[in-house]
Design a protein around this motif. Structure first.
Motif, PDB file in Angstrom:
ATOM      1  N   LEU A  33       0.823  -1.204   0.000  1.00  0.00           N
ATOM      2  CA  LEU A  33       0.000   0.000   0.000  1.00  0.00           C
ATOM      3  C   LEU A  33       0.858   1.255   0.000  1.00  0.00           C
ATOM      4  N   LYS A  34       1.943   1.220   0.739  1.00  0.00           N
ATOM      5  CA  LYS A  34       2.780   2.411   0.882  1.00  0.00           C
ATOM      6  C   LYS A  34       3.563   2.731  -0.379  1.00  0.00           C
ATOM      7  N   ARG A  35       3.512   1.829  -1.364  1.00  0.00           N
ATOM      8  CA  ARG A  35       4.108   2.155  -2.665  1.00  0.00           C
ATOM      9  C   ARG A  35       3.290   3.215  -3.407  1.00  0.00           C
ATOM     10  N   PHE A  36       2.017   3.331  -3.047  1.00  0.00           N
ATOM     11  CA  PHE A  36       1.178   4.379  -3.631  1.00  0.00           C
ATOM     12  C   PHE A  36       1.436   5.669  -2.846  1.00  0.00           C
ATOM     13  N   ASP A  37       2.529   6.336  -3.173  1.00  0.00           N
ATOM     14  CA  ASP A  37       2.972   7.489  -2.391  1.00  0.00           C
ATOM     15  C   ASP A  37       2.834   8.813  -3.133  1.00  0.00           C
TER      16      ASP A  37
ATOM     17  N   TYR B 185      -1.822   9.047   0.832  1.00  0.00           N
ATOM     18  CA  TYR B 185      -2.012   8.375  -0.456  1.00  0.00           C
ATOM     19  C   TYR B 185      -2.203   6.861  -0.308  1.00  0.00           C
ATOM     20  N   PRO B 186      -1.455   6.170   0.562  1.00  0.00           N
ATOM     21  CA  PRO B 186      -1.769   4.753   0.776  1.00  0.00           C
ATOM     22  C   PRO B 186      -3.182   4.528   1.301  1.00  0.00           C
ATOM     23  N   ASN B 187      -3.681   5.427   2.132  1.00  0.00           N
ATOM     24  CA  ASN B 187      -5.054   5.289   2.625  1.00  0.00           C
ATOM     25  C   ASN B 187      -6.067   5.517   1.503  1.00  0.00           C
ATOM     26  N   TRP B 188      -5.759   6.427   0.595  1.00  0.00           N
ATOM     27  CA  TRP B 188      -6.603   6.637  -0.580  1.00  0.00           C
ATOM     28  C   TRP B 188      -6.592   5.380  -1.453  1.00  0.00           C
ATOM     29  N   ALA B 189      -5.408   4.793  -1.640  1.00  0.00           N
ATOM     30  CA  ALA B 189      -5.303   3.551  -2.414  1.00  0.00           C
ATOM     31  C   ALA B 189      -6.105   2.438  -1.758  1.00  0.00           C
TER      32      ALA B 189
END
Length: 361
Positions: A33-37, A283-287
């Motif tokens: 998830l944290k790759r969506f930064d 952004y990870p939370n949005w993803a």
């Protein structure tokens, strides 16, 4: 939630189908998830989401957009969370995402994450423009609640040639205009809530760029109940601004079906945990929100394949109970794997129909 994957990490059916000894450890999901930064990476994920949905929507059929917002309470110092309107946890920080659904199928069309101190109309215009651009159709219409009662939002739909019905806020100037409508202009109607009266007239609010059509419904007020600003002369009122030239009763009935959007949001929270915030980064939370709504869409499309003649959708909990959490036995016989289901399993016909459909993919 990511740690729920721990329960299926060694599931024999899933690992066999994927050709793995075991699934990745559930802690890796948060790392993924944290790759969506960045917003750019979110846009790439949204394109995948859109492609799944657009394949099931026919451009030849009318498309109804249901726009809404919801509150997701956080329990920490998550990035961009803020204290705002929170009906269930007063004073707690939250996110305030915007979501859009297809009124016919219930598919989630789009979603964006915002800080909790934003109003429903904040950033609504670019969100509406983005959603309409991704889902073109010959005939389009939209339903929105009073949080989106904005001249800018109405102009956006008018420029995009998309009809709309928006519930209006209770302001004094609108109330004064409604009270001036002659008695003979009202028509009696009857619905699930009982007897009412309806009319339509032209009205221009001080913040509007031009006059627009407004449909008004009024009902007799129970004198013993709590009264509101609209309760004048023994009636309670509700008003809807629209660009559609339909009969006033059709406008009213069309908007009332928008209530299903709130049920879809509840299903997203109860069945897929869209209100569970897994990381501290925005952004990870949005993803996370987009991925869970994508899973929600996949389940709806799976139900359509399983039960094409069904008149109603199953919740995620009911679907799991009927089709997933059932006893089964995976055996190896004559050089091939066989999945044996209970002999009295009531959904065997639907289950095997779906299995055959998947085998042809």
């Amino acid at each position: 939630r990511p740690f729920h994957f721990e329960g299926i990490q060694n599931d024999p059916v899933i690992t066999h189908k994927l050709g793995l000894d075991h699934l990745p450890d559930h802690t890796l999901f948060n790392k993924d998830l944290k790759r969506f930064d960045s917003e750019e990476k979110l846009r790439q994920l949204l394109r995948v989401h859109w492609e799944i949905v657009r394949g099931s929507l026919k451009r030849s059929k009318p498309l109804v957009f249901d726009f809404d917002s919801t509150v997701e309470t956080v329990y920490g110092n998550q990035e961009n969370s803020a204290v705002g309107y929170n009906p269930h946890k007063h004073g707690r920080p939250s996110y305030h995402p915007l979501v859009a659904y297809d009124g016919a199928s219930g598919l989630a069309l789009n979603a964006t994450l915002r800080p909790g101190n934003t109003a429903a109309v904040t950033d609504a215009v670019p969100f509406v423009q983005e959603t309409l651009a991704m889902y073109p159709a010959k005939k389009r219409s939209a339903r929105l609640d009073k949080g989106f009662d904005s001249n800018e939002v109405m102009e956006t739909f008018e420029e995009e040639d998309c009809g709309y019905v928006i519930k209006m806020r209770c302001v004094s100037t609108l109330g004064a205009a409604v009270l001036e409508i002659p008695r003979k202009k009202w028509r009696c109607i009857s619905d699930e809530e009982g007897e009412a009266e309806i009319t339509a007239f032209r009205y221009q609010a001080s913040t509007w760029s031009r006059a627009r059509r407004v449909v008004v419904v009024r009902r007799k007020t129970d004198e013993a109940s709590q009264r509101s600003f609209w309760d004048e002369w023994g009636y309670s009122y509700s008003a809807y601004v629209t660009s559609l030239n339909w009969h006033p009763l059709d406008i009213y009935n069309f908007y009332n079906h928008r209530g299903n959007a709130e049920n879809l949001i509840k299903e997203g929270k109860a069945g897929f945990g869209i209100d569970q915030i897994p990381t501290g980064e925005f952004y990870p939370n949005w993803a996370n929100l987009v991925l869970k709504l994508t899973a929600y869409n996949v389940l709806l499309l799976l139900q359509k394949a399983l039960m094409p003649k069904a008149k109603s959708r199953l919740t995620a909990a009911t679907f799991r109970r009927l089709f997933v959490t059932i006893p089964g036995q995976l055996v190896h016989r004559s050089g091939r794997w066989i999945l044996k289901l209970p002999r009295l399993f009531p959904r065997q016909t639907d289950w095997w129909r779906a299995r055959e459909a998947f085998a042809r993919c």
